[in-house]
Design a protein around this motif. Structure first.
Motif, PDB file in Angstrom:
ATOM      1  N   TYR A  88       0.889  -1.168   0.000  1.00 11.29           N
ATOM      2  CA  TYR A  88       0.000   0.000   0.000  1.00 11.29           C
ATOM      3  C   TYR A  88       0.918   1.207   0.000  1.00 11.29           C
ATOM      4  N   VAL A 110       3.483  -5.185   2.183  1.00 13.43           N
ATOM      5  CA  VAL A 110       2.812  -6.203   3.005  1.00 13.43           C
ATOM      6  C   VAL A 110       3.384  -7.583   2.697  1.00 13.43           C
ATOM      7  N   ARG A 120      -2.023 -15.163  10.630  1.00 13.13           N
ATOM      8  CA  ARG A 120      -2.540 -14.293  11.692  1.00 13.13           C
ATOM      9  C   ARG A 120      -3.254 -13.086  11.105  1.00 13.13           C
ATOM     10  N   SER A 121      -4.058 -12.452  11.937  1.00 11.82           N
ATOM     11  CA  SER A 121      -4.705 -11.216  11.526  1.00 11.82           C
ATOM     12  C   SER A 121      -3.631 -10.199  11.128  1.00 11.82           C
ATOM     13  N   GLY A 122      -3.807  -9.584   9.979  1.00 15.49           N
ATOM     14  CA  GLY A 122      -2.841  -8.589   9.516  1.00 15.49           C
ATOM     15  C   GLY A 122      -1.677  -9.184   8.731  1.00 15.49           C
ATOM     16  N   SER A 123      -1.695 -10.497   8.532  1.00 11.13           N
ATOM     17  CA  SER A 123      -0.558 -11.128   7.833  1.00 11.13           C
ATOM     18  C   SER A 123      -0.560 -10.820   6.335  1.00 11.13           C
ATOM     19  N   GLY A 124      -1.735 -10.489   5.780  1.00 11.80           N
ATOM     20  CA  GLY A 124      -1.773 -10.137   4.361  1.00 11.80           C
ATOM     21  C   GLY A 124      -2.696 -10.994   3.513  1.00 11.80           C
ATOM     22  N   LYS A 125      -3.602 -11.730   4.165  1.00 12.51           N
ATOM     23  CA  LYS A 125      -4.519 -12.607   3.405  1.00 12.51           C
ATOM     24  C   LYS A 125      -5.401 -11.777   2.466  1.00 12.51           C
ATOM     25  N   SER A 126      -6.022 -10.728   3.015  1.00 13.96           N
ATOM     26  CA  SER A 126      -6.908  -9.896   2.171  1.00 13.96           C
ATOM     27  C   SER A 126      -6.114  -9.220   1.063  1.00 13.96           C
ATOM     28  N   THR A 127      -4.898  -8.824   1.387  1.00 13.34           N
ATOM     29  CA  THR A 127      -4.059  -8.157   0.387  1.00 13.34           C
ATOM     30  C   THR A 127      -3.817  -9.086  -0.798  1.00 13.34           C
ATOM     31  N   GLN A 161     -14.601  -9.061   2.516  1.00 10.28           N
ATOM     32  CA  GLN A 161     -14.623  -9.238   3.973  1.00 10.28           C
ATOM     33  C   GLN A 161     -15.800  -8.510   4.627  1.00 10.28           C
ATOM     34  N   GLU A 173     -12.944 -14.697   4.179  1.00  8.44           N
ATOM     35  CA  GLU A 173     -13.660 -15.193   5.356  1.00  8.44           C
ATOM     36  C   GLU A 173     -15.166 -15.201   5.094  1.00  8.44           C
TER      37      GLU A 173
HETATM   38  N1  LIG Z   1      -5.868  -0.022   2.452  1.00  8.48           N
HETATM   39  C1  LIG Z   1      -4.784  -0.205   3.198  1.00  8.48           C
HETATM   40  N2  LIG Z   1      -3.853   0.761   3.319  1.00  8.48           N
HETATM   41  C2  LIG Z   1      -2.742   0.594   4.062  1.00  8.48           C
HETATM   42  N3  LIG Z   1      -2.466  -0.548   4.739  1.00  8.48           N
HETATM   43  C3  LIG Z   1      -3.351  -1.540   4.665  1.00  8.48           C
HETATM   44  C4  LIG Z   1      -4.556  -1.431   3.896  1.00  8.48           C
HETATM   45  N4  LIG Z   1      -5.245  -2.602   4.010  1.00  8.48           N
HETATM   46  C5  LIG Z   1      -4.505  -3.376   4.814  1.00  8.48           C
HETATM   47  N5  LIG Z   1      -3.382  -2.767   5.213  1.00  8.48           N
HETATM   48  C6  LIG Z   1      -2.323  -3.304   6.069  1.00  8.48           C
HETATM   49  O1  LIG Z   1      -1.761  -4.418   5.391  1.00  8.48           O
HETATM   50  C7  LIG Z   1      -1.469  -5.460   6.309  1.00  8.48           C
HETATM   51  C8  LIG Z   1      -2.172  -6.732   5.846  1.00  8.48           C
HETATM   52  O2  LIG Z   1      -3.580  -6.524   5.950  1.00  8.48           O
HETATM   53  P1  LIG Z   1      -4.627  -7.594   5.416  1.00  8.48           P
HETATM   54  O3  LIG Z   1      -5.971  -6.980   5.561  1.00  8.48           O
HETATM   55  O4  LIG Z   1      -4.200  -8.059   4.080  1.00  8.48           O
HETATM   56  O5  LIG Z   1      -4.410  -8.770   6.488  1.00  8.48           O
HETATM   57  P2  LIG Z   1      -5.337 -10.041   6.786  1.00  8.48           P
HETATM   58  O6  LIG Z   1      -4.397 -11.184   6.958  1.00  8.48           O
HETATM   59  O7  LIG Z   1      -6.376 -10.156   5.754  1.00  8.48           O
HETATM   60  O8  LIG Z   1      -5.971  -9.630   8.177  1.00  8.48           O
HETATM   61  P3  LIG Z   1      -7.376 -10.084   8.848  1.00  8.48           P
HETATM   62  O9  LIG Z   1      -7.268 -11.562   9.111  1.00  8.48           O
HETATM   63  O10 LIG Z   1      -7.419  -9.272  10.107  1.00  8.48           O
HETATM   64  O11 LIG Z   1      -8.449  -9.720   7.865  1.00  8.48           O
HETATM   65  C9  LIG Z   1      -1.899  -4.982   7.676  1.00  8.48           C
HETATM   66  O12 LIG Z   1      -0.762  -4.484   8.351  1.00  8.48           O
HETATM   67  C10 LIG Z   1      -2.862  -3.859   7.378  1.00  8.48           C
HETATM   68  O13 LIG Z   1      -2.814  -2.876   8.387  1.00  8.48           O
END
Ligand SMILES: Nc1ncnc2c1ncn2[C@@H]1O[C@H](COP(=O)(O)OP(=O)(O)OP(=O)(O)O)[C@@H](O)[C@H]1O
Length: 220
Positions: free
Chosen positions: A11, A16, A35-42, A64, A151
């Motif tokens: 980002y 990420v 883990r939460s924040g690991s980057g799955k959604s990314t 999500q 999810e």
């Molecule tokens: N739009 C964004 N702009 C900046 N940083 C972002 C953005 N979206 C996510 N992040 C950051 O990127 C990292 C990965 O986020 P992501 O949502 O991909 O994790 P995740 O594994 O899907 O988490 P969760 O299980 O909580 O949904 C996190 O540190 C988050 O803060």
């Protein structure tokens, strides 16, 4: 069908995931864990953006936050899964005065996700689990061969989550899902991708991934 080769997902300047080698092949059911924040959604969002450009009309998304329009009904939100497949006039007609064929088609999908009889309810009046089922209905109604789901059954109880994930697997030949439930992952995944510390540290057929390896994903 999807190839990310050595890519960096970021980002702005905030990286990420680095050096991502990720492939998705027809017929696979790939589950992302971490883990939460690991980057799955990314990773899911990058995959969706790529696939939808390559093959629009063949990929459905359950984001999500569900991505529903709360003021509109379950019917309207489900129907919107196929908005881009009809003319503006046809869509307008159905959104105001749904044709019987569209009502029946949506009703069938609602039955499949456990929302029978709820077509007229405004989404704003639904429980979290019902909202999530509406998002699944919209994806099923959209159709195509590929489902990207972030999810997608997190708001329903264990037993219904297992049923709904199977319903999705019956509808979509290829799935890429982020899940946080290991039992559900074991039920559905043909391949598991584990993310930790900005890297894909597991990418193997599900049967070859031990419980210990999965546990390690969640430890610091
Ligand atoms: N739009 C964004 N702009 C900046 N940083 C972002 C953005 N979206 C996510 N992040 C950051 O990127 C990292 C990965 O986020 P992501 O949502 O991909 O994790 P995740 O594994 O899907 O988490 P969760 O299980 O909580 O949904 C996190 O540190 C988050 O803060």
């Amino acid at each position: 069908m999807l190839h990310l080769d050595g890519e960096t997902l970021a980002y702005g300047k905030t990286v990420v995931l680095s050096d991502v080698d990720f492939h998705l092949r027809p017929g696979e059911r790939v589950v992302l864990l971490g883990r939460s924040g690991s980057g799955k959604s990314t990773l899911l969002n990058a995959a969706y953006a790529r696939l939808v450009t390559q093959m629009p009309g063949n990929v459905a998304l359950v984001p999500q936050e569900n991505g529903l329009v709360p003021q509109l009904s379950v019917f309207h939100n489900t129907y919107m899964g196929r908005l881009d497949q009809h003319s503006a006039a046809y869509n307008l007609l159905n959104l105001i005065w749904p044709l019987a064929s569209q009502r029946n088609r949506v009703d069938q999908v609602l039955q499949d996700v456990g929302l029978a009889g709820m077509a007229r309810k405004p989404v704003v009046s639904l429980s979290g689990g019902q909202k999530q089922r509406t998002a699944l209905a919209r994806a099923i109604h959209r159709g195509g061969h590929i489902l990207i789901g972030d999810e997608p059954v997190s708001a329903v109880d264990e037993r219904h989550a297992a049923q709904l994930i199977q319903t999705l697997a019956d509808r979509f030949e290829t799935m890429l899902l982020a899940l946080h439930d290991i039992a559900l992952t074991r039920q559905i995944a043909t391949r598991i991708v584990g993310i930790k510390n900005g890297r894909l540290i597991i990418d193997r057929p599900a049967a070859e991934v031990s419980d210990d390896a999965l546990d390690a994903l969640y430890h610091r």
